[in-house]
Design an enzyme around this catalytic site. Sequence first.
Site, short mmCIF file in Angstrom:
data_model
loop_
_atom_site.label_atom_id
_atom_site.label_comp_id
_atom_site.label_asym_id
_atom_site.label_seq_id
_atom_site.Cartn_x
_atom_site.Cartn_y
_atom_site.Cartn_z
N LEU A 1 79.73 26.24 13.38
CA LEU A 1 81.09 26.44 13.20
C LEU A 1 81.68 27.79 13.35
O LEU A 1 81.01 28.84 12.93
CB LEU A 1 81.43 25.82 11.68
CG LEU A 1 81.53 24.39 11.66
CD1 LEU A 1 80.12 24.09 10.96
CD2 LEU A 1 82.68 24.37 10.38
N CYS A 2 82.97 27.84 13.94
CA CYS A 2 83.68 29.33 14.03
C CYS A 2 84.58 29.19 13.02
O CYS A 2 85.70 28.48 13.03
CB CYS A 2 84.18 29.36 15.39
SG CYS A 2 85.12 30.97 15.76
N LEU A 3 84.47 29.76 11.84
CA LEU A 3 85.40 29.60 10.57
C LEU A 3 85.39 30.82 9.96
O LEU A 3 84.23 31.13 9.42
CB LEU A 3 84.82 28.67 9.68
CG LEU A 3 85.48 28.12 8.40
CD1 LEU A 3 86.89 27.52 8.79
CD2 LEU A 3 84.70 27.11 7.63
N ASN B 1 86.94 24.72 17.29
CA ASN B 1 86.26 25.61 16.25
C ASN B 1 84.86 25.26 15.98
O ASN B 1 84.22 25.88 15.22
CB ASN B 1 87.00 25.89 15.15
CG ASN B 1 88.45 26.25 15.25
OD1 ASN B 1 89.21 25.50 14.97
ND2 ASN B 1 88.72 27.20 15.88
#
Length: 155
Positions: A92-94, A85
């Site tokens: 970040l992919c959050l 992620n």
Amino acid sequence: MAASSQSAAQLRLMSDLKSIRQSPPEGCSASPHSDDNLFVWNATIFGPDETPWEGGIFSLRITFGEHYPEKPPRVRFTTDMFHPNVYTDGTLCLDLLQDQWSPCHNVSSLLTSIQSLLTDPNPASPANPDAAQLYQNDRPAYDQRVRRLSRKSLE
């Protein structure tokens, strides 16, 4: 600076700073990059014990906008990362930083979420397809690569 000329974002950031100094989250720290700019912070996340991330020290840059806390900050790892992620540029992919953001979150809760993401990735929403594939298909190789990265973070 007179209190009346401070923005809501600045007041909130001062409150976040006070709270993180008084009761820092386990394994995380953060503070403004410089005394004259509250909107750019450096943060550190220590790799959680008994995980492949253990012993690593991971640095992040958190950039807040004038609309914080209504809008989430931009967060980027400045340490090399290999994680399902985390994009190659460290972003970040959050979901917390996108559609799940709420003003009730603060710097401490954000860092705690990022720390738990390290050990509990979401490979179904990969920012790094190679890391996601390795995580899902060859966990020992993934763990070994993460341990190497954790050691490298100390150099």
